[in-house]
Design a protein around this motif. Structure first.
Motif, short mmCIF file in Angstrom:
data_model
loop_
_atom_site.label_atom_id
_atom_site.label_comp_id
_atom_site.label_asym_id
_atom_site.label_seq_id
_atom_site.Cartn_x
_atom_site.Cartn_y
_atom_site.Cartn_z
N MET A 144 0.84 -1.19 0.00
CA MET A 144 0.00 0.00 0.00
C MET A 144 0.88 1.25 0.00
SD MET A 144 -3.10 -1.09 2.59
CE MET A 144 -3.99 0.44 2.35
N GLY A 145 0.81 2.01 -1.07
CA GLY A 145 1.63 3.20 -1.20
C GLY A 145 2.90 3.01 -1.99
N LYS B 154 5.77 6.44 -1.79
CA LYS B 154 5.34 6.69 -0.42
C LYS B 154 5.80 5.51 0.45
CE LYS B 154 1.19 8.91 -2.30
NZ LYS B 154 -0.28 8.86 -2.39
N PRO B 155 6.26 5.72 1.68
CA PRO B 155 6.10 6.89 2.55
C PRO B 155 7.14 8.00 2.37
CG PRO B 155 7.19 5.17 3.77
CD PRO B 155 6.84 4.59 2.41
N ALA B 156 8.06 7.86 1.43
CA ALA B 156 8.98 8.98 1.16
C ALA B 156 8.18 10.19 0.68
CB ALA B 156 10.00 8.57 0.11
N SER C 227 -1.58 4.40 5.56
CA SER C 227 -0.46 4.72 6.45
C SER C 227 0.68 5.36 5.69
CB SER C 227 0.04 3.45 7.15
OG SER C 227 -0.95 2.91 8.00
N ASN C 228 1.11 4.72 4.59
CA ASN C 228 2.25 5.25 3.85
C ASN C 228 1.93 6.58 3.19
OD1 ASN C 228 3.99 3.23 4.53
ND2 ASN C 228 3.63 2.01 2.70
N GLY C 229 0.70 6.76 2.76
CA GLY C 229 0.31 8.02 2.17
C GLY C 229 0.32 9.15 3.18
N LEU C 230 -0.22 8.89 4.36
CA LEU C 230 -0.22 9.89 5.42
C LEU C 230 1.20 10.25 5.82
CD1 LEU C 230 -3.10 8.34 7.55
CD2 LEU C 230 -3.21 10.52 6.34
N GLY D 15 -12.05 1.87 5.75
CA GLY D 15 -12.69 0.98 6.71
C GLY D 15 -12.08 -0.40 6.77
N VAL D 16 -11.63 -0.91 5.63
CA VAL D 16 -11.08 -2.27 5.58
C VAL D 16 -9.58 -2.27 5.87
CG1 VAL D 16 -10.75 -4.32 4.14
CG2 VAL D 16 -12.85 -2.96 3.93
N TYR D 17 -8.89 -1.21 5.43
CA TYR D 17 -7.44 -1.11 5.61
C TYR D 17 -7.12 0.16 6.39
CZ TYR D 17 -7.74 -4.36 1.66
OH TYR D 17 -8.06 -5.41 0.84
N PRO D 18 -7.46 0.23 7.67
CA PRO D 18 -7.25 1.46 8.45
C PRO D 18 -5.76 1.75 8.61
CG PRO D 18 -7.85 -0.35 9.91
CD PRO D 18 -8.04 -0.86 8.50
N PRO D 19 -5.41 3.03 8.66
CA PRO D 19 -4.00 3.40 8.82
C PRO D 19 -3.50 3.11 10.23
CG PRO D 19 -5.37 5.35 8.88
CD PRO D 19 -6.28 4.21 8.50
N ALA D 20 -2.20 2.96 10.35
CA ALA D 20 -1.58 2.76 11.66
C ALA D 20 -1.75 4.00 12.51
CB ALA D 20 -0.10 2.43 11.48
N GLU D 21 -1.74 3.81 13.81
CA GLU D 21 -1.98 4.92 14.73
C GLU D 21 -0.94 6.03 14.58
OE1 GLU D 21 -2.52 3.77 18.76
OE2 GLU D 21 -4.17 2.40 18.33
N ASP D 22 0.33 5.65 14.38
CA ASP D 22 1.36 6.68 14.25
C ASP D 22 1.15 7.52 12.99
OD1 ASP D 22 2.45 4.23 12.73
OD2 ASP D 22 3.83 5.82 12.12
N ALA D 23 0.69 6.89 11.93
CA ALA D 23 0.45 7.62 10.68
C ALA D 23 -0.76 8.53 10.83
CB ALA D 23 0.25 6.64 9.53
N LEU D 24 -1.80 8.04 11.46
CA LEU D 24 -3.01 8.83 11.65
C LEU D 24 -2.75 10.04 12.54
CD1 LEU D 24 -5.99 8.77 10.80
CD2 LEU D 24 -6.49 7.52 12.90
N ALA D 25 -1.82 9.88 13.46
CA ALA D 25 -1.50 10.98 14.38
C ALA D 25 -0.92 12.19 13.66
CB ALA D 25 -0.53 10.49 15.45
N ALA D 26 -0.41 11.99 12.45
CA ALA D 26 0.17 13.10 11.69
C ALA D 26 -0.89 13.97 11.03
CB ALA D 26 1.11 12.55 10.61
#
Length: 218
Positions: free
Chosen positions: A45-46, A141-143, A168-171, A187-198
């Motif tokens: 993903m990404g 991404k994530p670069a 996650s990688n996009g964020l 909904g099916v592939y939610p981002p990781a918490e650290d990525a969402l925090a950004a």
């Protein structure tokens, strides 16, 4: 400082294709008697075309070169997009609504052939001043490469751009580039918490995003 441009991701923001990508690539890998590694889906993903095709060839073990894997899979995806484009409800309307106030760009991990096909099928050809694939920059991404390149081509600083992302990688990519980040978690592939925090703003549906919310990010 005010937001001057909005840069959209494509997969997971305008079209809901992660499940399509997974289905096509799993079937393709299985046709060669191979199967995904435990972390293959999350890792891809990404990723740019060159990155995920190399992963399937070199690590998953598909007995084709990375270039051949990419051509095979992209051909199957393009055919699907011509006749069955899984647009996310309200996404096209949101693009047009934000385009009335902001300059628009698109930063996608999809290959150029797929970006162009999606925009044509969705009636969005010309809606974005700049569109870039991660295959057209050094790193996927994530670069931050693709977001920095889109901002540069738009002629604006990353700090006055907002990014709309789901993965996650996009964020992580948008945040690393210094953009204000809007998250629309899948909904099916939610981002990781650290990525969402950004993210500066998290919304449930792309259809709900207003120009006023974007402008308030800076």
């Amino acid at each position: 400082m005010t937001i001057e441009a909005v840069i959209f991701d494509l997969d997971g923001v305008i079209i809901d294709t992660e499940e399509v990508w997974e289905d096509v690539r799993r079937q393709y890998v299985a046709s060669y008697g191979r199967s995904f590694l435990p972390d293959t889906q999350d890792r891809m993903m990404g990723m740019s075309t060159g990155e995920w095709s190399a992963h399937l060839a070199d690590e998953v073990g598909v007995p084709r070169t990375a270039a051949e894997v990419a051509a095979d899979v992209l051909g199957q995806m393009a055919e699907r997009y011509k006749s069955d484009l899984p647009l996310i409800p309200g996404a096209v309307e949101t693009v047009r609504r934000l385009g009335e106030r902001f300059t628009l760009g698109l930063a996608s991990s999809s290959a150029r052939v797929l970006i162009d096909q999606v925009l044509a099928t969705a009636g969005l050809t010309g809606a974005f001043q700049v569109t870039l694939s991660t295959e057209e920059v050094p790193r996927g991404k994530p670069a931050p490469d693709v977001y920095l390149a889109v901002a540069d081509k738009l002629g604006v600083a990353p700090a006055v751009c907002a990014a709309i992302e789901d993965s996650s990688n996009g964020l992580r990519s948008a945040a690393a580039a210094g953009l204000a980040v809007i998250a629309v978690p899948h909904g099916v592939y939610p981002p990781a918490e650290d990525a969402l925090a950004a993210a500066s703003l998290v919304i449930d549906r792309i259809a709900d995003l207003t120009p006023e919310e974007v402008a308030a990010l800076r």
